[in-house]
Design a protein around this motif. Sequence first.
Motif, PDB file in Angstrom:
ATOM      1  N   HIS A 181       0.973  -1.159  -0.067  1.00  0.00           N
ATOM      2  CA  HIS A 181      -0.024  -0.091  -0.147  1.00  0.00           C
ATOM      3  C   HIS A 181       0.933   1.098  -0.002  1.00  0.00           C
ATOM      4  O   HIS A 181       1.845   1.216   0.740  1.00  0.00           O
ATOM      5  CB  HIS A 181      -0.883   0.003   1.210  1.00  0.00           C
ATOM      6  CG  HIS A 181      -1.608   1.438   1.356  1.00  0.00           C
ATOM      7  ND1 HIS A 181      -2.672   1.793   0.528  1.00  0.00           N
ATOM      8  CD2 HIS A 181      -1.418   2.261   2.330  1.00  0.00           C
ATOM      9  CE1 HIS A 181      -2.885   2.789   0.939  1.00  0.00           C
ATOM     10  NE2 HIS A 181      -2.489   3.378   1.936  1.00  0.00           N
ATOM     11  N   VAL A 182       0.777   2.060  -1.077  1.00  0.00           N
ATOM     12  CA  VAL A 182       1.460   3.425  -0.919  1.00  0.00           C
ATOM     13  C   VAL A 182       0.549   4.376  -0.492  1.00  0.00           C
ATOM     14  O   VAL A 182      -0.473   4.524  -0.713  1.00  0.00           O
ATOM     15  CB  VAL A 182       1.816   3.808  -2.278  1.00  0.00           C
ATOM     16  CG1 VAL A 182       2.900   4.925  -2.476  1.00  0.00           C
ATOM     17  CG2 VAL A 182       2.498   2.615  -3.053  1.00  0.00           C
ATOM     18  N   ASP A 183       1.160   5.265   0.425  1.00  0.00           N
ATOM     19  CA  ASP A 183       0.518   6.474   1.090  1.00  0.00           C
ATOM     20  C   ASP A 183       1.270   7.757   0.671  1.00  0.00           C
ATOM     21  O   ASP A 183       2.187   8.064   1.564  1.00  0.00           O
ATOM     22  CB  ASP A 183       0.320   6.286   2.549  1.00  0.00           C
ATOM     23  CG  ASP A 183      -0.502   7.286   3.252  1.00  0.00           C
ATOM     24  OD1 ASP A 183      -0.611   8.338   2.336  1.00  0.00           O
ATOM     25  OD2 ASP A 183      -0.945   7.387   4.447  1.00  0.00           O
ATOM     26  N   ASP A 238      -2.762   0.253  -4.046  1.00  0.00           N
ATOM     27  CA  ASP A 238      -2.992  -0.848  -3.393  1.00  0.00           C
ATOM     28  C   ASP A 238      -2.993  -2.188  -4.098  1.00  0.00           C
ATOM     29  O   ASP A 238      -3.444  -2.055  -5.457  1.00  0.00           O
ATOM     30  CB  ASP A 238      -4.269  -0.960  -2.664  1.00  0.00           C
ATOM     31  CG  ASP A 238      -4.489   0.185  -1.588  1.00  0.00           C
ATOM     32  OD1 ASP A 238      -3.935  -0.132  -0.569  1.00  0.00           O
ATOM     33  OD2 ASP A 238      -5.183   0.998  -1.672  1.00  0.00           O
ATOM     34  N   ARG A 239      -2.397  -3.228  -3.750  1.00  0.00           N
ATOM     35  CA  ARG A 239      -2.351  -4.361  -4.606  1.00  0.00           C
ATOM     36  C   ARG A 239      -1.850  -5.850  -3.628  1.00  0.00           C
ATOM     37  O   ARG A 239      -1.169  -5.726  -2.749  1.00  0.00           O
ATOM     38  CB  ARG A 239      -1.256  -4.597  -5.545  1.00  0.00           C
ATOM     39  CG  ARG A 239      -1.243  -5.685  -6.392  1.00  0.00           C
ATOM     40  CD  ARG A 239      -0.589  -5.299  -7.962  1.00  0.00           C
ATOM     41  NE  ARG A 239      -1.386  -4.211  -8.712  1.00  0.00           N
ATOM     42  CZ  ARG A 239      -2.484  -4.402  -9.108  1.00  0.00           C
ATOM     43  NH1 ARG A 239      -3.182  -5.639  -9.253  1.00  0.00           N
ATOM     44  NH2 ARG A 239      -3.074  -3.512  -9.591  1.00  0.00           N
ATOM     45  N   THR A 240      -2.716  -6.592  -3.517  1.00  0.00           N
ATOM     46  CA  THR A 240      -2.741  -7.870  -2.957  1.00  0.00           C
ATOM     47  C   THR A 240      -2.446  -9.125  -4.069  1.00  0.00           C
ATOM     48  O   THR A 240      -3.117  -9.206  -5.011  1.00  0.00           O
ATOM     49  CB  THR A 240      -3.803  -8.214  -2.131  1.00  0.00           C
ATOM     50  OG1 THR A 240      -3.941  -7.432  -1.014  1.00  0.00           O
ATOM     51  CG2 THR A 240      -3.652  -9.664  -1.376  1.00  0.00           C
ATOM     52  N   ASP A 241      -1.208  -9.476  -4.062  1.00  0.00           N
ATOM     53  CA  ASP A 241      -1.043 -10.339  -5.394  1.00  0.00           C
ATOM     54  C   ASP A 241       0.379 -11.171  -5.129  1.00  0.00           C
ATOM     55  O   ASP A 241       1.046 -10.894  -4.154  1.00  0.00           O
ATOM     56  CB  ASP A 241      -0.881  -9.548  -6.757  1.00  0.00           C
ATOM     57  CG  ASP A 241      -1.463 -10.078  -7.914  1.00  0.00           C
ATOM     58  OD1 ASP A 241      -1.426 -11.529  -7.835  1.00  0.00           O
ATOM     59  OD2 ASP A 241      -1.804  -9.595  -8.865  1.00  0.00           O
ATOM     60  N   GLY A 242       0.667 -12.234  -6.036  1.00  0.00           N
ATOM     61  CA  GLY A 242       1.784 -12.928  -6.272  1.00  0.00           C
ATOM     62  C   GLY A 242       3.021 -11.945  -6.524  1.00  0.00           C
ATOM     63  O   GLY A 242       2.673 -11.154  -7.420  1.00  0.00           O
TER      64      GLY A 242
END
Length: 756
Positions: A181-183, A238-242
Amino acid sequence: MTALVALCLPPFAATSRADGRSSNVSLVNPFIGTTGASSTEYGGMIPSTAPPFGMTRWSPMTRDNYVSRTPYHLNDPKITGFIGTHQPAIWMGDSGYVVGMPGVGAVKTAAADRGLAFTHADETASPARYTVNMQTGAGQTLRTEMTATSRVGSLRMTYPHGAESNFVLQATRPGITGQVHVDPRAREITGYNPDRQDSDLGPFKAPHFKGYFVARFDTPFAGYGTATGATQYEGRADRTDGNVSAYVRFPSGTQKVQVRIATSFISVTQARANLAAEVPDDQSFEQTVARTRAQWSGKLDRVDLTGATPDQKAVFYTAMYHALQYPSEMSEHGRYYSAYDDKVHSGVSYTGYSTWDTYRAENAFLTLFAPERINGMVTSMLQDYQQGGWLPMWKNITETNIMVGTNADSIIAEDMAKGFTGFDRELAYRAVYKDAMTPPDRDTELDFHDREQGTPVEARAGLTTYKRNGWVAADHTSEAGSRTLDYAYEDWAVAQIAKKVGKTADAHMFLARSNNYKKLFNTSTGFMQSRNLDGSWADGGFTEGDQWVYTLDVLHDIPGLIALKGGDEKFASWLDSYFAGGHNNHTNEPSHQAAYLYDYAGQPWKTQEQVRRIARTNYANSPDGLSGNEDCGQMSAWYVLSSLGIYPVNPASAQYAVGSPFFDKAVLRLPASSRPLVISAPGAAAKPYVQSLSLNGRSITEPSLSQTDLVRGGHLKFTMSSAPQAWAATTAPPPPNPEPAYDMGCAGCAGSRSAR
């Protein structure tokens, strides 16, 4: 050994001590053990920066690490990142790691694309700082400096003038699903990596395990995105991944950027708390370097050597640097994640317990040089017992079932024999009693071969047949010969603990059982040999050694072993054949006590010869300067203690066999001592043989010293000779009868007695 590369890079500017001298931290060469003739059988070390026992070590990364492969190898031509690693040893896997990499021009998120060339002439390392200039184009370099606290890595980049600058943070690799996650408002990248490369070992699957991170930059972002491998998603936060990563770009003209990357096994929130506690926003990079360096100085400056060559000093202080990394902290300011029950608890915790290796000398080293840690380390093992049912064998976040035997029994017995009391002694006895008396689940069904998957906690595999016959049956359980001999020694260690807690009958029973080693002695061959269930002799069955090595694996009853071999003369002659035949393999731990066994057979001058030879041929101030895997400090602990003239053949006895000190003088300011211990051996470099020995004016006529002798301090005076001497030839070391050196539980090891 022949050095592959004569690399000994200059350290950073030395820091002065209170006495005006340069700190010994400057003498450490972190490149020792970073390469070797074999791809796996070398030191397996990395030029990492972190304080002693740091939870997360930060290292340049030249390759992906996994079991039998560390993230840095001296011969690799490119750096692909800077990794916060929890990999404890080359032949274990990493867990919850995170990788950061600066870049110029177009953002390259795939590891295969982002590597930058470098040369060792542009690379400098110390325990508190690593610096490298990487090549980004003709005449351009990207300079990266790195330092770390226990849970926070800090990177400072200097980008080439006029280049477009960026930074990639990789959370996971292909096949591993992680999150980023980038903020941009907080100038942070956060996320987690759930990878445990040893997750297929042991019964504890830790479904909620994650390595969390918070990366906070001191520079605003001009752009950002996320990625899976080389595929980038510009502007996506945001990213949820391999194979997932995040990246940021900095404003045009940016040259200086600093990022602090905090790690946690508990949560992103805890990682942020670790950042605030260890490297707050107002702490400069140089202040972090100074604080980490001061922690190393507080350990390495407790020993001063006279008469050591520059190379010997580098080997010695690098050995201390290596040995003081293990086991590593797992708790985070009063809390810790337990992979045994998959929960967060209050308390102190450690991981990286390679007990089969470290019970031999590493733990003894820690009782001398880091006594303030011992009670917490034992308590950590007892917590593992409470949450997982057994003391750790090889804990890498959780139990991996690697190696054989329940060597935590020896560690606890040794710590109790040396007077440490700051842990639950009754709980400790219940834990070691279970080790000694309760076979693992399915003990009669499985053979528990090396790295076998789908097994319960291995503990003393084959204990069923060991209790029935007095040996582990080779036709039912793998590595049965090693296990039998280990269990006999561990029974002796458990007996010592039983005595301490008033279990007299148990102590007698375990002492009697510790004689089981005799049942493996084949009188027709003169060797220890594995046995089948029916008593017939079996082939093989030994761990990292053969019948020559394991015939000497009777740490608790060497007089009994000598009697089996026919007495002092025959035993010493057999030892001569052992060494002359090249059977001593110092790269593996079962050989580590062998040279000291001449002490027990009336020929201590041969111990003195062999110890010097082993040190000379297995340790050097070069990248290939460790002949075998460091194994969580054991290789280095052997060198440190042996160079001082002592070695714990039977660690749980609190006694040390005497060898041959390497230096004219060593001054030790041990943390639990009220006065320094001065070990003098004038002319030691050219005079390897002991002519006489005294402690504070009292003549020592046997080749043995106790923990009490050492921690009380004073003057240990060796008179050395260039020719073999008869000193201690008629007085063998006394039978082990451990007594506390001090009450160490634990005000006496917090520094109040320290002379520094």
